[in-house]
Design a protein around this motif. Structure first.
Motif, mmCIF file in Angstrom:
data_model
loop_
_atom_site.group_PDB
_atom_site.id
_atom_site.type_symbol
_atom_site.label_atom_id
_atom_site.label_comp_id
_atom_site.label_asym_id
_atom_site.label_seq_id
_atom_site.Cartn_x
_atom_site.Cartn_y
_atom_site.Cartn_z
ATOM 1 N N HIS A 60 3.439 -2.294 -6.205
ATOM 2 C CA HIS A 60 2.795 -0.910 -5.978
ATOM 3 C C HIS A 60 2.261 -1.072 -4.814
ATOM 4 N N TYR A 61 2.648 -0.519 -3.556
ATOM 5 C CA TYR A 61 1.932 -0.939 -2.283
ATOM 6 C C TYR A 61 0.915 0.243 -2.003
ATOM 7 N N ALA A 62 -0.146 -0.187 -1.284
ATOM 8 C CA ALA A 62 -1.303 0.689 -0.768
ATOM 9 C C ALA A 62 -1.668 0.234 0.330
ATOM 10 N N GLU A 63 -2.461 0.972 0.916
ATOM 11 C CA GLU A 63 -3.305 0.473 2.269
ATOM 12 C C GLU A 63 -4.770 0.708 1.982
ATOM 13 N N MET A 64 -5.580 -0.127 2.521
ATOM 14 C CA MET A 64 -7.002 0.337 2.729
ATOM 15 C C MET A 64 -7.270 1.129 3.633
ATOM 16 N N ASN A 65 -7.760 2.465 2.997
ATOM 17 C CA ASN A 65 -7.872 3.765 3.890
ATOM 18 C C ASN A 65 -9.352 3.648 4.386
ATOM 19 N N ARG A 74 -11.502 2.318 -0.454
ATOM 20 C CA ARG A 74 -10.528 3.097 -1.034
ATOM 21 C C ARG A 74 -9.031 2.772 -0.639
ATOM 22 N N TYR A 75 -8.165 2.642 -1.591
ATOM 23 C CA TYR A 75 -6.783 2.167 -1.459
ATOM 24 C C TYR A 75 -5.797 3.699 -1.669
ATOM 25 N N VAL A 76 -5.035 3.722 -0.772
ATOM 26 C CA VAL A 76 -4.071 4.776 -0.733
ATOM 27 C C VAL A 76 -2.762 4.477 -1.108
ATOM 28 N N PHE A 77 -2.166 4.815 -2.146
ATOM 29 C CA PHE A 77 -0.707 4.147 -2.445
ATOM 30 C C PHE A 77 0.225 4.758 -1.791
ATOM 31 N N LEU A 78 1.166 3.830 -1.522
ATOM 32 C CA LEU A 78 2.507 4.432 -0.648
ATOM 33 C C LEU A 78 3.526 4.466 -1.672
#
Length: 137
Positions: A60-65, A74-78
């Motif tokens: 499950h990929y995410a970026e540290m927003n 905060r991590y927003v998932f892609l």
């Protein structure tokens, strides 16, 4: 049709005390090695600085927003193609310190399709208990 197009999102918030300083807790929230100790099976960071959270052997990929050192992350998932989506799932961790009692609280905002508050409460209490054991708090 993607799942997010058929189900509405739910914002779940939990805040629990963790008897450790923000300086000790923050690396467990903001680093791949820290997160993999209590939050999921494993966390890796790819060459594009995306976080790969692994649960049940699924990525499950995410970026540290956003992040504020020793305060919040905060991590927003892609999506499956590692792209941003409108109304994306996210996890928000923030550390609050009571000026009156000096207690530190971890507030988690879990924004996703999961709507069962009882299940979410139990899951986050269990995860935060694991984190407390790691930091001795």
């Amino acid at each position: 049709m993607p799942l997010s197009a058929t189900r509405s999102k739910h914002r779940f918030t939990v805040e629990l005390p963790v008897n450790a300083s923000p300086k000790i807790l923050y690396p467990y929230l903001a680093s791949a090695s820290g997160l993999s100790q209590w939050f999921c099976q494993d966390v890796r960071i790819d060459e594009d600085h995306r976080y790969n959270f692994i649960w049940d052997n699924q990525s499950h990929y995410a970026e540290m927003n956003s992040h504020r050192t020793n305060r919040s992350v905060r991590y927003v998932f892609l999506d499956q193609n590692k792209r941003h989506t409108p109304d994306a799932n996210y996890l928000d961790f923030s550390l609050e310190e009571s000026q009156l009692t000096q207690e530190v609280y971890l507030r988690v905002i879990d924004y996703s399709e999961e709507t069962d508050d009882i299940e979410l409460q139990e899951m986050w209490e269990s995860l935060i208990l694991k984190l407390r054991e790691l930091v001795g708090g």
